[in-house]
Design a protein around this motif. Structure first.
Motif, PDB file in Angstrom:
ATOM      1  N   PHE A 194       7.078   3.395  -6.880  1.00 33.71           N
ATOM      2  CA  PHE A 194       6.149   3.158  -5.790  1.00 33.71           C
ATOM      3  C   PHE A 194       6.864   3.516  -4.500  1.00 33.71           C
ATOM      4  CE2 PHE A 194       4.696   0.387  -2.357  1.00 33.71           C
ATOM      5  CZ  PHE A 194       3.341   0.627  -2.369  1.00 33.71           C
ATOM      6  N   THR A 195       6.183   4.282  -3.638  1.00 32.08           N
ATOM      7  CA  THR A 195       6.718   4.613  -2.331  1.00 32.08           C
ATOM      8  C   THR A 195       5.833   3.993  -1.276  1.00 32.08           C
ATOM      9  OG1 THR A 195       7.579   6.707  -3.168  1.00 32.08           O
ATOM     10  CG2 THR A 195       7.401   6.481  -0.780  1.00 32.08           C
ATOM     11  N   ASP A 196       6.418   3.115  -0.477  1.00 29.43           N
ATOM     12  CA  ASP A 196       5.700   2.473   0.624  1.00 29.43           C
ATOM     13  C   ASP A 196       5.495   3.513   1.716  1.00 29.43           C
ATOM     14  OD1 ASP A 196       5.238   1.146   3.140  1.00 29.43           O
ATOM     15  OD2 ASP A 196       5.909  -0.711   2.210  1.00 29.43           O
ATOM     16  N   CYS A 197       4.247   3.780   2.052  1.00 25.71           N
ATOM     17  CA  CYS A 197       3.946   4.847   3.004  1.00 25.71           C
ATOM     18  C   CYS A 197       4.432   4.534   4.419  1.00 25.71           C
ATOM     19  CB  CYS A 197       2.444   5.112   3.038  1.00 25.71           C
ATOM     20  SG  CYS A 197       1.823   5.775   1.495  1.00 25.71           S
ATOM     21  N   GLU A 198       4.395   3.277   4.810  1.00 22.46           N
ATOM     22  CA  GLU A 198       4.798   2.903   6.168  1.00 22.46           C
ATOM     23  C   GLU A 198       6.312   3.028   6.370  1.00 22.46           C
ATOM     24  OE1 GLU A 198       2.779   2.077   8.768  1.00 22.46           O
ATOM     25  OE2 GLU A 198       1.086   2.560   7.468  1.00 22.46           O
ATOM     26  N   GLU A 199       7.087   2.517   5.412  1.00 26.62           N
ATOM     27  CA  GLU A 199       8.540   2.481   5.557  1.00 26.62           C
ATOM     28  C   GLU A 199       9.242   3.626   4.838  1.00 26.62           C
ATOM     29  OE1 GLU A 199       9.848  -1.317   4.221  1.00 26.62           O
ATOM     30  OE2 GLU A 199       8.670  -2.405   5.704  1.00 26.62           O
ATOM     31  N   GLY A 200       8.562   4.250   3.870  1.00 27.58           N
ATOM     32  CA  GLY A 200       9.172   5.328   3.107  1.00 27.58           C
ATOM     33  C   GLY A 200      10.150   4.845   2.047  1.00 27.58           C
TER      34      GLY A 200
ATOM     35  N   ILE B 253      -6.890   1.531  -6.825  1.00 31.19           N
ATOM     36  CA  ILE B 253      -6.173   2.717  -7.283  1.00 31.19           C
ATOM     37  C   ILE B 253      -7.098   3.911  -7.069  1.00 31.19           C
ATOM     38  CG2 ILE B 253      -6.883   2.417  -9.688  1.00 31.19           C
ATOM     39  CD1 ILE B 253      -4.087   3.620 -10.440  1.00 31.19           C
ATOM     40  N   SER B 254      -6.550   4.999  -6.535  1.00 32.02           N
ATOM     41  CA  SER B 254      -7.392   6.141  -6.213  1.00 32.02           C
ATOM     42  C   SER B 254      -6.590   7.437  -6.271  1.00 32.02           C
ATOM     43  CB  SER B 254      -7.965   5.969  -4.796  1.00 32.02           C
ATOM     44  OG  SER B 254      -8.655   7.120  -4.388  1.00 32.02           O
ATOM     45  N   LYS B 255      -7.257   8.490  -6.790  1.00 31.62           N
ATOM     46  CA  LYS B 255      -6.660   9.827  -6.749  1.00 31.62           C
ATOM     47  C   LYS B 255      -6.644  10.351  -5.315  1.00 31.62           C
ATOM     48  CE  LYS B 255      -7.917  11.680 -11.305  1.00 31.62           C
ATOM     49  NZ  LYS B 255      -8.646  12.754 -11.978  1.00 31.62           N
ATOM     50  N   GLN B 256      -7.588   9.885  -4.511  1.00 27.94           N
ATOM     51  CA  GLN B 256      -7.696  10.314  -3.117  1.00 27.94           C
ATOM     52  C   GLN B 256      -6.661   9.575  -2.272  1.00 27.94           C
ATOM     53  OE1 GLN B 256      -9.633  12.793  -2.327  1.00 27.94           O
ATOM     54  NE2 GLN B 256     -10.606  12.869  -4.313  1.00 27.94           N
ATOM     55  N   ILE B 257      -5.735  10.315  -1.703  1.00 27.81           N
ATOM     56  CA  ILE B 257      -4.710   9.719  -0.851  1.00 27.81           C
ATOM     57  C   ILE B 257      -5.262   9.700   0.572  1.00 27.81           C
ATOM     58  CG2 ILE B 257      -2.370   9.953   0.022  1.00 27.81           C
ATOM     59  CD1 ILE B 257      -1.720  11.324  -2.693  1.00 27.81           C
ATOM     60  N   PRO B 258      -5.356   8.523   1.199  1.00 26.53           N
ATOM     61  CA  PRO B 258      -5.964   8.429   2.526  1.00 26.53           C
ATOM     62  C   PRO B 258      -5.139   9.130   3.591  1.00 26.53           C
ATOM     63  CG  PRO B 258      -5.032   6.314   1.892  1.00 26.53           C
ATOM     64  CD  PRO B 258      -4.886   7.233   0.711  1.00 26.53           C
ATOM     65  N   GLU B 259      -5.821   9.528   4.659  1.00 29.69           N
ATOM     66  CA  GLU B 259      -5.148  10.143   5.798  1.00 29.69           C
ATOM     67  C   GLU B 259      -4.173   9.133   6.404  1.00 29.69           C
ATOM     68  OE1 GLU B 259      -5.364  13.305   6.913  1.00 29.69           O
ATOM     69  OE2 GLU B 259      -6.647  13.678   5.202  1.00 29.69           O
TER      70      GLU B 259
ATOM     71  N   LYS C 132       0.859  -1.180   0.000  1.00 25.74           N
ATOM     72  CA  LYS C 132       0.000   0.000   0.000  1.00 25.74           C
ATOM     73  C   LYS C 132       0.894   1.228   0.000  1.00 25.74           C
ATOM     74  CE  LYS C 132      -3.454  -2.422   2.735  1.00 25.74           C
ATOM     75  NZ  LYS C 132      -4.239  -2.436   3.970  1.00 25.74           N
ATOM     76  N   GLY C 133       0.630   2.134  -0.964  1.00 24.85           N
ATOM     77  CA  GLY C 133       1.459   3.322  -1.026  1.00 24.85           C
ATOM     78  C   GLY C 133       1.150   4.174  -2.237  1.00 24.85           C
ATOM     79  N   LEU C 134       2.110   5.027  -2.584  1.00 26.18           N
ATOM     80  CA  LEU C 134       1.932   5.984  -3.664  1.00 26.18           C
ATOM     81  C   LEU C 134       2.662   5.511  -4.913  1.00 26.18           C
ATOM     82  CD1 LEU C 134       2.390   9.307  -1.683  1.00 26.18           C
ATOM     83  CD2 LEU C 134       0.276   8.093  -2.228  1.00 26.18           C
ATOM     84  N   TYR C 135       1.956   5.554  -6.040  1.00 27.89           N
ATOM     85  CA  TYR C 135       2.498   5.135  -7.326  1.00 27.89           C
ATOM     86  C   TYR C 135       2.556   6.347  -8.250  1.00 27.89           C
ATOM     87  CZ  TYR C 135       2.590   2.910 -11.959  1.00 27.89           C
ATOM     88  OH  TYR C 135       2.894   2.544 -13.238  1.00 27.89           O
ATOM     89  N   SER C 136       3.689   6.519  -8.924  1.00 30.71           N
ATOM     90  CA  SER C 136       3.853   7.584  -9.920  1.00 30.71           C
ATOM     91  C   SER C 136       4.265   6.948 -11.232  1.00 30.71           C
ATOM     92  CB  SER C 136       4.925   8.577  -9.476  1.00 30.71           C
ATOM     93  OG  SER C 136       4.521   9.247  -8.311  1.00 30.71           O
ATOM     94  N   PHE C 137       3.679   7.462 -12.314  1.00 28.60           N
ATOM     95  CA  PHE C 137       3.930   6.890 -13.633  1.00 28.60           C
ATOM     96  C   PHE C 137       4.155   8.001 -14.638  1.00 28.60           C
ATOM     97  CE2 PHE C 137       2.063   5.580 -17.749  1.00 28.60           C
ATOM     98  CZ  PHE C 137       2.944   4.564 -18.067  1.00 28.60           C
TER      99      PHE C 137
END
Length: 127
Positions: A50-56, A116-122, A38-43
């Protein structure tokens, strides 16, 4: 002489059994275990990260499912590299140090896109 043949046969059978056991172990360790990342994906044209939100940690992405890049494109961004939140089944492999992937911690191989979502969760992804 008969004892020598029996001993040799027993030794050969033992080696054969050991070889069979070791072959099964190597097949088991060769299997890749899937995890849900789970994290942020850029293309974009030059980056699939991909950046893992928990570990960075940041990973190069290979889309083996052939759905991640399509789903990203279908979100209709005007500019490339806009991060989106994803959840995906994947496994990790060592990055090739002779290519662009060598700049990343590892390579994430996506086998199934779950969300996949444009909305990044809190939480840690939204910092």
């Amino acid at each position: 002489m008969n004892t020598y043949k029996s001993l040799l046969l027993a030794l050969f059978a033992s080696l054969l059994i050991l070889a069979a056991c070791n072959r099964n172990k190597s097949n088991d360790s060769g299997q890749k275990t899937s995890v849900v990342a789970k994290g942020l994906y850029s293309f974009g044209p030059e980056i699939r990260s991909f950046t893992d939100c928990e570990e960075g940690r940041e990973y190069w992405v290979i889309d083996s499912a052939k759905t991640l890049e399509l789903a990203y494109s279908n979100l209709g961004f005007e500019k490339p590299y806009t991060p989106v939140y994803i959840e995906a089944e994947c496994h990790f492999i060592k990055s090739d140090t002779t290519t662009v992937t060598g700049d990343y911690d590892s390579t994430m191989v996506v086998t199934k896109l779950l969300k996949i979502s444009k909305q990044i969760p809190e939480g840690p992804c939204n910092q």
